[in-house]
Design an enzyme around this catalytic site. Sequence first.
Site, short mmCIF file in Angstrom:
data_model
loop_
_atom_site.label_atom_id
_atom_site.label_comp_id
_atom_site.label_asym_id
_atom_site.label_seq_id
_atom_site.Cartn_x
_atom_site.Cartn_y
_atom_site.Cartn_z
N SER A 184 -2.12 74.53 24.57
CA SER A 184 -3.45 74.44 24.19
C SER A 184 -3.53 74.39 22.79
CB SER A 184 -4.35 75.61 24.61
OG SER A 184 -5.57 75.47 24.37
N ASP B 294 -8.39 68.93 33.35
CA ASP B 294 -8.55 69.47 32.00
C ASP B 294 -9.39 68.38 31.09
OD1 ASP B 294 -8.21 70.50 29.45
OD2 ASP B 294 -6.09 70.15 29.28
N HIS C 262 -6.80 73.27 32.66
CA HIS C 262 -6.45 73.72 31.43
C HIS C 262 -5.83 75.06 31.49
CE1 HIS C 262 -6.15 73.47 27.16
NE2 HIS C 262 -6.48 74.82 27.20
#
Length: 308
Positions: free
Chosen positions: A153, A251, A281
């Site tokens: 991320s 995501d 995600h």
Amino acid sequence: MPLHPDIAQILAGLPAPPPGPLDPVAMRAAEEAQVLPLEERLPLHSVEDTTARTPAREVPVRIYTPVEADTYGLLIYFHGGAFFLGSLETHDHVARSLAKETGLKVVSVGYRLAPEHAFPAGLKDCYAAVRWAAENGGTLAWDGTTLAVAGDSSGGTFVAAVAGMAHDDGFDRITHQVMFYPSLDLDFDVDRYASLRENAVGYGLETAGLKPFNAFYLGSGADPADPLVSPIKRADLTGLPPALIVTAEYDPMRDEGELYGRRLKGAGVDATVSRYPGAGHGFVQHFSWIPEYHRVFEETAAFLKGES
């Protein structure tokens, strides 16, 4: 395929977020409360907390040694958390799995977080830790070969930015970059990528949450137009290290990661994009206990060994 049923069941049972603005202190405490006790964590040969003494500052790091050996390749890991969450503890299990599956010595970086520390404090810590690792190879028993950078991320944002910084500085020791569902474009206009609309609601991270979650970072001086903040805006990607970019089907940020992979390939960089079906995600941090998603560590190992 639909969202993985185990993920869907857990998401359905989560309470609604509290009303009002995000509280970094409370959110960090809630994350830390979910960390497994030490005796339940994946055992490795050794795990050591120490300090990377860099020219700028002393950066906390945690070093994971998978097995006893004379020398090791190195993997420098940057945790995720929208630049204001995450720690050495919350991502300890990710670093352990990376060490076990790759056989590399992993150095996890406890970089400074927003909003207490303005941009580019965290990024500078990550880059400094990579330089420190290369310059202290003897202490780390580095074999002088693999020096990979990896992150999930926002940690993936730092991976891409650090790779660019190193290239611009003429520091050519980074051999690989691994990004798990990276945030590469902090311009959150929902019309920029189809996945921002397709995956807007119902998959954990929601498109409407991107701005408030990243507001602490952007409010600290990070400009979305800056390639160090939004690496996809870097004009010249030639000469960057080989890359593995892992994306998740559900995501909102899926498409920017995949576009970055195509741009790297277009610049002559050896880049692999691997989309995980049924995942959202954060699956590496939260759902890698599911066998089909634990495979991400094996895929990373194969990439780093040149087998993918």
